[in-house]
Design an enzyme around this catalytic site. Sequence first.
Site, PDB file in Angstrom:
ATOM      1  N   TYR A  97       0.494  -1.073   0.179  1.00 56.65           N
ATOM      2  CA  TYR A  97       0.116   0.379   0.316  1.00 56.65           C
ATOM      3  C   TYR A  97       0.594   1.456   0.248  1.00 56.65           C
ATOM      4  O   TYR A  97       2.161   1.631   1.324  1.00 56.65           O
ATOM      5  CB  TYR A  97      -0.741  -0.175   1.144  1.00 56.65           C
ATOM      6  N   SER A 111     -13.098  -4.955   1.130  1.00 53.63           N
ATOM      7  CA  SER A 111     -14.019  -3.972  -0.314  1.00 53.63           C
ATOM      8  C   SER A 111     -15.467  -4.198   0.101  1.00 53.63           C
ATOM      9  O   SER A 111     -16.104  -4.346  -0.239  1.00 53.63           O
ATOM     10  CB  SER A 111     -13.530  -4.283  -0.880  1.00 53.63           C
ATOM     11  N   LEU A 160     -17.736  -2.486   0.925  1.00 56.15           N
ATOM     12  CA  LEU A 160     -18.683  -1.638   0.312  1.00 56.15           C
ATOM     13  C   LEU A 160     -18.211  -1.535  -1.302  1.00 56.15           C
ATOM     14  O   LEU A 160     -18.745  -0.652  -1.719  1.00 56.15           O
ATOM     15  CB  LEU A 160     -18.476  -0.472   0.721  1.00 56.15           C
ATOM     16  N   GLY A 173     -16.723   0.872  -2.854  1.00 55.73           N
ATOM     17  CA  GLY A 173     -17.421   2.190  -2.654  1.00 55.73           C
ATOM     18  C   GLY A 173     -18.441   2.425  -3.475  1.00 55.73           C
ATOM     19  O   GLY A 173     -18.859   3.175  -2.985  1.00 55.73           O
ATOM     20  N   LEU A 233     -21.204   1.116  -3.382  1.00 55.46           N
ATOM     21  CA  LEU A 233     -22.133   0.481  -2.755  1.00 55.46           C
ATOM     22  C   LEU A 233     -22.901   1.649  -1.765  1.00 55.46           C
ATOM     23  O   LEU A 233     -24.023   1.748  -0.908  1.00 55.46           O
ATOM     24  CB  LEU A 233     -22.502  -0.588  -1.357  1.00 55.46           C
ATOM     25  N   GLY A 246     -23.353   4.786  -2.674  1.00 46.32           N
ATOM     26  CA  GLY A 246     -24.482   4.909  -3.695  1.00 46.32           C
ATOM     27  C   GLY A 246     -23.873   6.127  -4.548  1.00 46.32           C
ATOM     28  O   GLY A 246     -24.760   7.263  -4.929  1.00 46.32           O
ATOM     29  N   LYS A 247     -22.496   6.779  -4.089  1.00 47.77           N
ATOM     30  CA  LYS A 247     -22.632   8.367  -4.211  1.00 47.77           C
ATOM     31  C   LYS A 247     -22.476   8.051  -6.140  1.00 47.77           C
ATOM     32  O   LYS A 247     -22.050   9.136  -6.818  1.00 47.77           O
ATOM     33  CB  LYS A 247     -21.168   8.101  -3.717  1.00 47.77           C
TER      34      LYS A 247
END
Length: 323
Positions: free
Chosen positions: A53, A207, A209, A212, A214, A216-217
């Site tokens: 990372y 992950s 979500l 990212g 999920l 809704g963005k």
Amino acid sequence: MQQRRVGRSGLTVSSLGLGTMTWGRDTDEHEAAAQLAAFVRAGGTLIDTAASYGDGDAEELIGSLIDETVDREDLVLVSKAGVRTRRTGGSSVVDASRGTLLDTLDASLVRLNTDHLDLWLVQHPDPTTPLEETVSALELAVSSGRTRYVGLSNYPAWTTARAATLLEVSGTGLAAVEVEYSLLQRGIERELLPAAHGLGTGVLAWSALGRGVLTGKYRRSVPADARAASPHLRGFVEPYLNDRGHGVVEAVATAADGLGRSPLEVALAWVRDAPGVSSAVLGARTAAQLRGALAADDLVLPAPIRRVLDEVTAVDVGYPERF
């Protein structure tokens, strides 16, 4: 926040884990400190990182915050090795050889400002290195005290079972597997989840979500500050920005409206409470985003809503998994 055992091991982790993939690059030291403090205040313990990372920057940032922002004893530090950057060209290469793994582990400990990890994982299968050699590095890491527990990340079920068998002989044990799992990615349900259950191995879901999506963005557009707008993360998010992904997001949003909660909270609660999951790992760009995710801690999805989400996102399981 609930504390859970990782499989049949003695390791205990928080039901939500804090991912640090963007630390040191998109998340600076001030936001990282705020996230870490908020996470620990909420009862979180599991901090998930990797030597790859930011080419070590995430680990170094975590190390700078230990004892300044939080006590080491309050954390369950999880790091990964096996993906390194070439010295020429800067490209990433999978390398799970004994030498590379142990060298990487030693460097991780220095960056993290600690003398041991709580859980150390091999990040990716390496088809060029015998599994027995990779496993020998895991055994040595435990016997030398550099980590308390070991596991695998992103490995298929058959390799996971083979590694667990080899580690059982030495008494080291395979404590955990870390794999992608969300309402947008349920592939582990075919073989890996049943294998982990049978082996007594805990599951950490990265992950949770859906990269990212999920939250809704992306329902109507791609926000300028979102991962999908970032040059180095666009390719990571784009696989879920399709018609199927849109359908799943709308189903989650409908469920969230009915519960008076956010899509993020619904999606996260679904993963967190899925059978076999020890911890759902999520990442946030800012402390405000993280606090929004932590708000899901008190949400338990009603059985009818969970059932509908299961049906909408179910994976195809056939022969030979189901005969």
